[in-house]
Design a protein around this motif. Structure first.
Motif, PDB file in Angstrom:
ATOM      1  N   ALA A   1      -5.318  -6.477 -11.603  1.00 47.35           N
ATOM      2  CA  ALA A   1      -6.980  -6.667 -11.707  1.00 47.35           C
ATOM      3  C   ALA A   1      -7.266  -6.693 -10.099  1.00 47.35           C
ATOM      4  CB  ALA A   1      -7.492  -7.517 -12.341  1.00 47.35           C
ATOM      5  N   ALA A   2      -8.280  -6.259  -9.697  1.00 44.63           N
ATOM      6  CA  ALA A   2      -8.975  -6.264  -8.413  1.00 44.63           C
ATOM      7  C   ALA A   2      -9.589  -7.775  -8.289  1.00 44.63           C
ATOM      8  CB  ALA A   2      -9.984  -5.295  -8.141  1.00 44.63           C
ATOM      9  N   CYS A   3      -9.363  -8.335  -7.276  1.00 44.56           N
ATOM     10  CA  CYS A   3     -10.128  -9.237  -6.730  1.00 44.56           C
ATOM     11  C   CYS A   3     -10.527  -9.452  -5.304  1.00 44.56           C
ATOM     12  CB  CYS A   3      -9.222 -10.837  -7.076  1.00 44.56           C
ATOM     13  SG  CYS A   3      -7.661 -10.751  -6.190  1.00 44.56           S
ATOM     14  N   GLU A   4     -11.514 -10.277  -4.998  1.00 46.98           N
ATOM     15  CA  GLU A   4     -12.216 -10.254  -3.649  1.00 46.98           C
ATOM     16  C   GLU A   4     -11.176 -10.051  -2.571  1.00 46.98           C
ATOM     17  OE1 GLU A   4     -15.131 -12.801  -0.956  1.00 46.98           O
ATOM     18  OE2 GLU A   4     -15.430 -12.801  -3.270  1.00 46.98           O
ATOM     19  N   GLY A   5      -9.948 -10.864  -2.551  1.00 47.43           N
ATOM     20  CA  GLY A   5      -9.289 -10.711  -1.269  1.00 47.43           C
ATOM     21  C   GLY A   5      -7.967 -10.054  -1.662  1.00 47.43           C
TER      22      GLY A   5
ATOM     23  N   GLU B   1      -3.072 -14.465  -7.774  1.00 50.89           N
ATOM     24  CA  GLU B   1      -3.466 -13.566  -7.016  1.00 50.89           C
ATOM     25  C   GLU B   1      -2.885 -13.303  -5.608  1.00 50.89           C
ATOM     26  OE1 GLU B   1      -7.767 -14.901  -5.856  1.00 50.89           O
ATOM     27  OE2 GLU B   1      -8.025 -14.898  -8.035  1.00 50.89           O
ATOM     28  N   LEU B   2      -2.726 -12.317  -5.286  1.00 48.53           N
ATOM     29  CA  LEU B   2      -1.830 -11.856  -4.083  1.00 48.53           C
ATOM     30  C   LEU B   2      -2.909 -11.172  -3.137  1.00 48.53           C
ATOM     31  CD1 LEU B   2       0.952  -9.926  -5.919  1.00 48.53           C
ATOM     32  CD2 LEU B   2       1.135 -12.098  -4.786  1.00 48.53           C
ATOM     33  N   PRO B   3      -2.821 -11.420  -1.817  1.00 52.33           N
ATOM     34  CA  PRO B   3      -3.595 -10.802  -0.960  1.00 52.33           C
ATOM     35  C   PRO B   3      -3.267  -9.265  -0.510  1.00 52.33           C
ATOM     36  CG  PRO B   3      -2.105 -12.424   0.390  1.00 52.33           C
ATOM     37  CD  PRO B   3      -2.054 -12.340  -1.200  1.00 52.33           C
ATOM     38  N   PHE B   4      -4.180  -8.636  -0.061  1.00 48.03           N
ATOM     39  CA  PHE B   4      -3.974  -7.434   0.296  1.00 48.03           C
ATOM     40  C   PHE B   4      -2.670  -7.032   1.343  1.00 48.03           C
ATOM     41  CE2 PHE B   4      -8.508  -6.699  -0.700  1.00 48.03           C
ATOM     42  CZ  PHE B   4      -8.658  -5.868  -1.930  1.00 48.03           C
TER      43      PHE B   4
ATOM     44  N   LEU C   1     -10.350  -1.108  -5.442  1.00 50.94           N
ATOM     45  CA  LEU C   1     -10.093  -2.476  -4.619  1.00 50.94           C
ATOM     46  C   LEU C   1     -10.972  -2.765  -3.766  1.00 50.94           C
ATOM     47  CD1 LEU C   1      -6.289  -1.740  -3.927  1.00 50.94           C
ATOM     48  CD2 LEU C   1      -7.524  -3.100  -5.883  1.00 50.94           C
ATOM     49  N   ALA C   2     -11.478  -4.006  -3.334  1.00 54.40           N
ATOM     50  CA  ALA C   2     -12.395  -4.280  -2.421  1.00 54.40           C
ATOM     51  C   ALA C   2     -12.040  -4.045  -1.082  1.00 54.40           C
ATOM     52  CB  ALA C   2     -12.478  -6.065  -2.437  1.00 54.40           C
ATOM     53  N   ASN C   3     -10.863  -3.593  -0.504  1.00 59.91           N
ATOM     54  CA  ASN C   3     -10.628  -3.325   0.771  1.00 59.91           C
ATOM     55  C   ASN C   3     -10.938  -1.608   0.814  1.00 59.91           C
ATOM     56  OD1 ASN C   3      -8.544  -1.787  -0.317  1.00 59.91           O
ATOM     57  ND2 ASN C   3      -6.859  -2.724   0.744  1.00 59.91           N
ATOM     58  N   GLY C   4     -11.740  -1.315   0.009  1.00 65.95           N
ATOM     59  CA  GLY C   4     -12.110   0.308   0.094  1.00 65.95           C
ATOM     60  C   GLY C   4     -10.795   1.253  -0.437  1.00 65.95           C
ATOM     61  N   GLY C   5      -9.697   0.698  -0.990  1.00 69.61           N
ATOM     62  CA  GLY C   5      -8.965   1.417  -1.526  1.00 69.61           C
ATOM     63  C   GLY C   5      -8.585   1.461  -3.046  1.00 69.61           C
ATOM     64  N   ALA C   6      -7.664   2.010  -3.609  1.00 68.86           N
ATOM     65  CA  ALA C   6      -7.709   2.207  -4.990  1.00 68.86           C
ATOM     66  C   ALA C   6      -6.058   2.101  -5.290  1.00 68.86           C
ATOM     67  CB  ALA C   6      -8.390   3.458  -5.510  1.00 68.86           C
TER      68      ALA C   6
ATOM     69  N   ARG D   1      -5.305   4.364   0.298  1.00 70.50           N
ATOM     70  CA  ARG D   1      -5.828   3.711   1.403  1.00 70.50           C
ATOM     71  C   ARG D   1      -6.756   4.616   2.340  1.00 70.50           C
ATOM     72  NH1 ARG D   1      -0.210   2.909   4.237  1.00 70.50           N
ATOM     73  NH2 ARG D   1      -0.183   4.894   3.616  1.00 70.50           N
ATOM     74  N   ALA D   2      -7.631   3.852   2.698  1.00 73.00           N
ATOM     75  CA  ALA D   2      -8.902   4.603   3.731  1.00 73.00           C
ATOM     76  C   ALA D   2      -8.061   5.006   5.013  1.00 73.00           C
ATOM     77  CB  ALA D   2      -9.919   3.493   3.996  1.00 73.00           C
ATOM     78  N   HIS D   3      -8.339   6.339   4.954  1.00 74.27           N
ATOM     79  CA  HIS D   3      -7.750   6.784   6.460  1.00 74.27           C
ATOM     80  C   HIS D   3      -6.162   7.035   6.737  1.00 74.27           C
ATOM     81  CE1 HIS D   3     -12.100   6.490   7.508  1.00 74.27           C
ATOM     82  NE2 HIS D   3     -11.921   5.312   7.282  1.00 74.27           N
ATOM     83  N   GLU D   4      -5.680   6.640   5.602  1.00 77.50           N
ATOM     84  CA  GLU D   4      -4.230   6.862   5.644  1.00 77.50           C
ATOM     85  C   GLU D   4      -3.679   7.567   4.301  1.00 77.50           C
ATOM     86  OE1 GLU D   4      -1.854   3.234   6.426  1.00 77.50           O
ATOM     87  OE2 GLU D   4      -3.717   2.331   7.097  1.00 77.50           O
ATOM     88  N   PRO D   5      -2.615   8.152   4.498  1.00 76.52           N
ATOM     89  CA  PRO D   5      -2.035   8.931   3.266  1.00 76.52           C
ATOM     90  C   PRO D   5      -1.486   8.003   2.099  1.00 76.52           C
ATOM     91  CG  PRO D   5      -0.408   9.112   5.117  1.00 76.52           C
ATOM     92  CD  PRO D   5      -1.522   8.539   5.623  1.00 76.52           C
ATOM     93  N   PRO D   6      -1.719   8.496   0.882  1.00 75.86           N
ATOM     94  CA  PRO D   6      -1.503   7.552  -0.337  1.00 75.86           C
ATOM     95  C   PRO D   6      -0.097   7.357  -0.388  1.00 75.86           C
ATOM     96  CG  PRO D   6      -3.053   9.446  -1.087  1.00 75.86           C
ATOM     97  CD  PRO D   6      -2.507   9.738   0.561  1.00 75.86           C
ATOM     98  N   LEU D   7       0.308   6.169  -0.931  1.00 74.03           N
ATOM     99  CA  LEU D   7       1.816   5.899  -0.930  1.00 74.03           C
ATOM    100  C   LEU D   7       1.917   5.768  -2.699  1.00 74.03           C
ATOM    101  CD1 LEU D   7       2.364   3.177   1.654  1.00 74.03           C
ATOM    102  CD2 LEU D   7       2.910   5.501   1.751  1.00 74.03           C
TER     103      LEU D   7
END
Length: 136
Positions: A26-30, A43-46, A73-78, A100-106
Motif C-alpha cells: 500500500a502507498a504511504c506518505e514516505g 512501512e518501508l521508506p522509498f 506512490l507519493a514520490n510521483g512513481g507507481a 519512476r519519474a524521469h527513469e526507465p521502469p524496472l
C-alpha cells in the motif's frame, strides 16, 4: 479507525498448512507499507524500494503496455502488476514494475520483490518503521 488505503497484491501462495498467504503493498506518505496477512505489517521508506528494485529489477522493454493493477506512490512513481505467460510456460508469472519519474521502469518477478521487502522489514522488527539509516 483509519480509512483503508489502496493496495495491490504482489504475492499469493499456500502455506504448509494449506492456508493462503497474501502479500500486499500500500502507498504511504514516505514509502510503501508491506502487509502479509497475520504475519507482518511494516512501512518501508522509498529508499528501500529503490534499492531492492535497483538490485533485482531489469529495465522494462519499451513495447510492454502496463494495463494491470496500479498503485500510485507519493514520490510521483507507481507500482504496476504485470502478468506474462511466455510461449514455453504453462502458468503465467506475475511481475512487479516500478515506474519512476524521469527513469526507465524496472521489472522483476513479484515473488522475489515480496520476499526481499519482507526480509528487510523483518530484519528491523515487524510492526515498525524501517528507517533510511538501516540501509547502510
Amino acid at each position: 479507525m483509519a480509512p483503508e488505503r489502496p493496495a495491490i497484491t504482489i504475492d499469493e501462495h499456500l502455506r504448509a498448512d494449506g492456508s493462503r498467504q497474501i502479500t500486499r503493498l500500500a502507498a504511504c506518505e514516505g514509502g510503501v507499507r508491506i502487509v502479509i496477512d497475520g504475519e507482518l505489517d511494516a512501512e518501508l521508506p522509498f529508499a528501500v524500494l529503490d534499492q531492492v528494485m535497483a538490485r533485482y529489477g531489469k529495465p522494462l522493454a519499451e513495447d510492454i503496455a502496463l494495463s494491470g493493477p496500479r498503485l500510485t506512490l507519493a514520490n510521483g512513481g507507481a507500482l504496476c502488476m504485470l502478468r506474462h505467460r511466455a510461449r514455453y510456460d504453462v502458468i503465467a508469472r506475475d511481475f512487479l514494475v516500478y515506474v519512476r519519474a524521469h527513469e526507465p521502469p524496472l521489472v522483476e518477478l513479484s515473488t522475489s520483490i515480496a520476499a526481499a521487502l519482507a526480509h528487510l522489514a523483518r530484519a528491523v522488527g515487524s510492526n515498525t518503521l524501517v528507517r533510511d539509516d538501516h540501509l547502510q
